[in-house]
Design a protein around this motif. Structure first.
Motif, mmCIF file in Angstrom:
data_model
loop_
_atom_site.group_PDB
_atom_site.id
_atom_site.type_symbol
_atom_site.label_atom_id
_atom_site.label_comp_id
_atom_site.label_asym_id
_atom_site.label_seq_id
_atom_site.Cartn_x
_atom_site.Cartn_y
_atom_site.Cartn_z
ATOM 1 N N ALA A 106 -7.508 -5.655 0.665
ATOM 2 C CA ALA A 106 -8.085 -4.355 0.946
ATOM 3 C C ALA A 106 -9.429 -4.292 0.281
ATOM 4 O O ALA A 106 -10.322 -5.018 0.599
ATOM 5 N N HIS B 126 -5.119 4.453 5.783
ATOM 6 C CA HIS B 126 -5.253 3.220 6.563
ATOM 7 C C HIS B 126 -4.350 2.153 5.979
ATOM 8 O O HIS B 126 -3.677 2.373 4.981
ATOM 9 N N HIS C 290 -4.563 -0.657 4.260
ATOM 10 C CA HIS C 290 -4.727 -1.495 3.070
ATOM 11 C C HIS C 290 -3.755 -1.151 1.957
ATOM 12 O O HIS C 290 -3.522 0.023 1.660
ATOM 13 N N HIS D 114 -3.892 1.401 -0.869
ATOM 14 C CA HIS D 114 -3.726 2.796 -0.455
ATOM 15 C C HIS D 114 -2.296 3.111 0.002
ATOM 16 O O HIS D 114 -1.825 4.221 -0.163
ATOM 17 N N HIS E 125 -13.654 0.879 9.351
ATOM 18 C CA HIS E 125 -13.239 0.158 8.138
ATOM 19 C C HIS E 125 -12.005 -0.674 8.479
ATOM 20 O O HIS E 125 -11.848 -1.803 8.025
ATOM 21 N N ASP F 137 -11.212 5.029 3.229
ATOM 22 C CA ASP F 137 -12.148 3.932 2.975
ATOM 23 C C ASP F 137 -13.307 3.889 3.958
ATOM 24 O O ASP F 137 -14.078 2.929 3.968
#
Ligand SMILES: [Zn+2]
Lengths: 266, 321
Positions: free
Chosen positions: B14, B110, B112, B115, B188, B207
């Motif tokens: 990420a 999202h 990653h 997160h 992203h 992000d």
């Protein structure tokens, strides 16, 4: 990776036991990187002359191996005179040697991309005309699977559609010319189930008169779609030719890159 | 097909999952610390929980992304539950403490893992994300998990990949009387959720927005990302909480993210077109205006890795066989 983990350390132990026999041009220097495989590789590779670690050999690696299938390695030995060969190898890779480069009428400079299977030293060994070997390198971390995972084009299934496609260009740098080129090729290592080894094995560069100015042996640990940067001591168009392990030849002339800018955005 | 999880480990980081140089094995013998996230109230009923402006590393337990807590009459909303089960639990306890109510909803901005991986600390039915985010996590979740366990070892204890409901769509939602506007964007990654708290004008950028911390690009489409930034720029707001980096109360973070991405894009193009190799591109000097941006060299080199081979395939001329 299982291969390297299980077999190679055993081989290393064996070789170290035998290593009492004096090496080649003299004693091997102790490895500043403390690699378990240093003596094993040194015995095999460094025939014909003494071995020294030499900071004039620059091995440029990224801070991290972001993608262990495509790890850029640049070797710059332009501070040394009379360079005959540059061997790039990764101690703990199942296929340790990546390239064996002979810059005949070219600068001792080469960049390519390799696959890494685990945390390993990556080194360049530079042989001079007097036979001596000058070695430098660094450890680089890699999560694993670079050599034992199938290449992307195999996963997508389109490798054959583009096999051997050559892209590249030449940039004049005064008396020398920078060549940047790459071939589409799966560079199969033979370490993935049901996919035999299949890789580009030689790359040669010829000038306009057909004289060879540089040549390279290439191994399966070079990344898929192998790409190279070389600096030849010539001006003018250069022909590059590659042959793979099934005897296919790929060749083309690298034209000077013109000033006009193309644009493509990532 | 044997694309093992291992095969995608390093690449899918990420905001910084690429392995660090320290040997991972050492970590297994170290005792993971305890997460101690702090909530700072940045607007009425909105708390920002800061991540470290660093790559994912054992030393920070992977807690590098910002999380957000929003108070509503029905209970707390958490945006981005962090990198691990125990971080998720810590954020949950923190949210309950500062709002005095249980957590009723979690948004994952999202895919990653810095997160998304704390989701296991919450009732799975309360965890929501865009459909693309769920789709991406189904593809990459196991690979992320291997990579995080390798780097974070004990910090990851008990963490499993918990799939969010992939049911978020753009538009307004009202939770406990609090009106949130949801934006379904991308760039992203293939699914980037941004959230505006209407009452306070607080924009939670995920992000899509970085601030004084270099943007990470492992799944980025730069053109798409720039388009998404234009979109966010057009949303009236007073504050931006970026996915990484400090609170932005001066309307600087969106412009800075755009500036960095535009620079990266041009720099990579120029490097390819001047015959540079990846190492040389990775050593490109970073402009003075980015001098205060954290982990700039690191993310620059990661972006070279993400984009260079593809750009060369587009920009270098084909030579006839
Ligand atoms: Zn991200």
């Amino acid at each position: 990776m299982r291969i390297a983990n299980n077999i190679l350390p055993a081989a290393a132990t064996l070789v170290m036991a035998l290593a009492a026999s004096p090496a080649l041009g003299g004693e091997l220097p102790a490895d500043p990187l403390g690699s378990p495989m240093w003596e094993y590789h040194a015995e095999k590779l460094f025939t014909g002359g003494p071995v020294v670690f030499d900071s004039r050999v620059k091995v440029i690696l990224p801070v991290v191996a972001e993608d262990q299938h495509v790890v850029p390695v640049t070797v710059d030995a332009r501070k040394l005179d009379g360079v005959k060969r540059i061997v790039v190898f990764a101690d703990l890779n199942p296929i340790p040697v990546a390239i064996d480069y002979r810059p005949m009428d070219a600068a001792p400079f080469v960049a390519t991309r390799i696959k890494l299977d685990q945390r390993t030293p990556v080194r360049a060994a530079v042989q001079l005309a007097d036979g001596s070997w000058h070695v430098a390198g660094e450890w680089i971390d890699a999560a694993g699977g670079g050599c034992s995972a199938p290449p992307l084009s195999r996963v997508r299934g389109d490798w054959a559609d583009h096999l051997g496609e050559l892209r590249g260009a030449a940039w004049s740098e005064g008396d020398t010319t920078r060549l940047r080129f790459g071939f589409r090729h799966p560079m199969d290592t033979g370490l993935v189930e049901n996919i035999p080894a299949y890789n580009i094995e030689t790359v040669r560069v010829m000038d306009a008169d057909g004289r060879e100015v540089a040549s390279m042996d290439v191994y399966g640990s070079v990344a898929e779609d192998p790409a190279f940067t070389l600096v030849v001591d010539r001006d003018g168009p250069m022909e590059v030719a590659a042959r793979d392990t099934s005897g296919l030849e790929f060749a083309g002339e690298l034209a000077p890159m013109s000033g006009k800018k193309q644009t493509a955005k990532p | 097909m044997r694309v093992s999880r291992r095969a995608i480990i390093a690449g899918l980081g990420a905001a910084g999952l690429a392995p660090v140089l320290a040997p991972a094995l050492v970590h297994a013998e170290q005792f993971a610390g305890t997460y101690d996230p702090k909530a700072e109230e940045v607007a009425d009923g909105i708390w920002m929980v800061r991540g470290a402006d660093e790559p994912i590393a054992f030393s920070n337990g992977g807690a590098i992304a910002n999380s957000v807590i929003i108070a509503t009459d029905d209970g707390a909303v958490v945006v981005d539950p962090g990198p691990s089960l125990s971080y998720g639990r810590a954020i949950r306890a923190l949210a309950e403490r500062v709002t005095g109510k249980p957590v009723v909803r979690v948004y994952v901005t999202h895919l990653h893992p810095d997160h998304s991986f704390g989701a296991g600390a919450f009732d799975a039915r309360s965890v929501h994300a865009l459909p693309a985010t769920r789709h991406d996590l189904e593809r990459d979740g196991e690979g992320f998990s291997d990579a995080l366990f390798r780097v974070l070892a004990d910090w990851m204890k008990g963490t499993t990949v918990v799939m969010p409901q992939g049911d978020v769509t753009a538009g307004e939602v009202v939770i406990g009387g609090r009106k949130l506007r949801l934006f379904a964007l991308d760039g992203h990654s293939s699914g980037d959720l941004a959230i505006l708290d209407e009452a306070t004008g607080t924009l939670i950028g995920g992000d899509l927005v970085f601030h004084d911390r270099a943007p990470a690009t492992p799944h980025a489409n730069l053109d798409g990302w720039l388009t998404a930034l234009d979109r966010l720029d057009g949303v009236p707001h007073d504050l931006v909480i970026p996915g990484h980096g400090p609170l932005d109360s001066g309307n600087a973070a969106i412009a800075q993210t755009r500036d960095w991405l535009t620079w990266i894009q041009g720099m990579l193009n120029d490097a390819v077109l001047s015959g540079k190799d990846m190492s040389e591109a990775g050593a490109t000097p970073i402009p003075e205006r980015f001098a205060d941006i954290k982990v700039a060299r690191y993310e620059l080199q990661r972006s070279v890795s993400h984009f260079y081979p593809g750009l060369e395939a587009k920009l270098l001329p084909m030579v006839g066989n």
